[in-house]
Enzyme design. Sequence first.
Site, PDB file in Angstrom:
ATOM      1  N   ARG A   1       0.835  -1.209   0.000  1.00 27.76           N
ATOM      2  CA  ARG A   1       0.000   0.000   0.000  1.00 27.76           C
ATOM      3  C   ARG A   1       0.864   1.250   0.000  1.00 27.76           C
ATOM      4  NH1 ARG A   1      -4.506   0.594   4.617  1.00 27.76           N
ATOM      5  NH2 ARG A   1      -2.685   1.103   5.889  1.00 27.76           N
TER       6      ARG A   1
ATOM      7  N   LYS B   1      -2.644   6.892   1.028  1.00 28.14           N
ATOM      8  CA  LYS B   1      -2.433   7.197   2.446  1.00 28.14           C
ATOM      9  C   LYS B   1      -1.352   8.274   2.502  1.00 28.14           C
ATOM     10  CE  LYS B   1      -2.169   4.853   6.874  1.00 28.14           C
ATOM     11  NZ  LYS B   1      -3.236   5.630   7.491  1.00 28.14           N
TER      12      LYS B   1
ATOM     13  N   GLU C   1     -16.359   5.777   5.804  1.00 24.29           N
ATOM     14  CA  GLU C   1     -15.476   5.244   6.848  1.00 24.29           C
ATOM     15  C   GLU C   1     -15.439   6.199   8.031  1.00 24.29           C
ATOM     16  OE1 GLU C   1     -11.373   4.994   5.601  1.00 24.29           O
ATOM     17  OE2 GLU C   1     -11.483   6.853   4.467  1.00 24.29           O
TER      18      GLU C   1
HETATM   19  N1  PMP Z   1      -9.299   4.655   7.047  1.00 16.54           N
HETATM   20  C1  PMP Z   1      -8.423   5.643   7.317  1.00 16.54           C
HETATM   21  C2  PMP Z   1      -8.721   7.011   6.831  1.00 16.54           C
HETATM   22  C3  PMP Z   1      -7.264   5.379   8.059  1.00 16.54           C
HETATM   23  O1  PMP Z   1      -6.390   6.359   8.328  1.00 16.54           O
HETATM   24  C4  PMP Z   1      -7.024   4.075   8.534  1.00 16.54           C
HETATM   25  C5  PMP Z   1      -5.803   3.781   9.346  1.00 16.54           C
HETATM   26  N2  PMP Z   1      -4.714   3.435   8.543  1.00 16.54           N
HETATM   27  C6  PMP Z   1      -7.964   3.075   8.214  1.00 16.54           C
HETATM   28  C7  PMP Z   1      -9.082   3.402   7.469  1.00 16.54           C
HETATM   29  C8  PMP Z   1      -7.746   1.648   8.634  1.00 16.54           C
HETATM   30  O2  PMP Z   1      -6.722   1.082   7.855  1.00 16.54           O
HETATM   31  P1  PMP Z   1      -5.760  -0.043   8.417  1.00 16.54           P
HETATM   32  O3  PMP Z   1      -6.645  -1.185   8.797  1.00 16.54           O
HETATM   33  O4  PMP Z   1      -4.873  -0.359   7.281  1.00 16.54           O
HETATM   34  O5  PMP Z   1      -5.070   0.533   9.591  1.00 16.54           O
END
Ligand code: PMP
Length: 301
Positions: free
Chosen positions: A53, A152, A185
């Site tokens: 990622r 990200k 989300e």
């Molecule tokens: N959405 C956002 C906006 C985030 O910052 C995160 C944290 N990384 C997540 C979802 C969850 O992703 P992950 O399970 O990869 O931590």
Amino acid sequence: MSNQWIYLDHAFVRKEEAVVSVYDHGFLYGDGVFEGIRVYSGNIFKLDEHLKRLYQSAQSIMLEIPYTKEELQQIIIETIRKNELDTAYIRLVVSRGQGNLGLDPASCARPRLVVIAEALSLFPKELYQRGLSLGSVATRRNRPDVLSPQVKSLNYLNNILVKLEANQAGVDEALMLNDQGYVTEGSADNIFIVKNKKIVTPPVYLGALEGITRNAIIDLARTLNYEVVEAPFTRHDVYVADEVFLTGTAVEVIAAVQVDGRKIGEGIPGDVTNHLLAAFREIVTRDGVPCYTDAGQANVG
Ligand code: PMP
């Protein structure tokens, strides 16, 4: 001097000395990418997925990471070892690097790498027993054609603005909608709803980060014979769900028991959520790239 070591560019430096230039475009413009990764009992959870990622985020913003995945993996393992950590949180940052005051990345000679590993302060147990409150906020999720939530990036203002709104509203976490009103989300976590034992999460193209925990939970739930679908839903679907839960590297799997003042289900974490959390905690300690054996060195994906 603290005895915490940070990897900065090419060397380990003490925390107090781990400083970057005010001309770094990560600082000036939020120009860069990052990952948050977790280490359980010396095993790095889903490291390959996090690195994948990271490189995809970098590819999307035309940032060339000056390390191979294998080199990055070694640096991460070294950072964990040097800090003698067992259960930890890793923050991996690649910024555009140092440039001039203009926003054009062309002035930045070389991306900068920072790896921070810290002992993890776990979320309090009570939160998992009680569940969170969620509030939908006025600020919409970045449109994917403006600033893709798939990247990200160091530009987290959209998320910070919704967190501020959640704080103002006195709820634990924000529920972000896209410009059409579909649920996307939380500020730093993915959302799932459960209705009649069926588990639903929004497709990422609606405007969510493709969470590593999200994907792990989808896989895990399917192996536990739950039906899991990725489908659009609205706030109404959340209000009438039997259960709602969030997933993320930091929160793992956590119930949301109140949304916009509506009690969800019985108002306590539900059976499916509890089942998935317990199953998740079993796999995280079992799977992962080991830091303290040679297998970790060879196990490069
Ligand atoms: N959405 C956002 C906006 C985030 O910052 C995160 C944290 N990384 C997540 C979802 C969850 O992703 P992950 O399970 O990869 O931590």
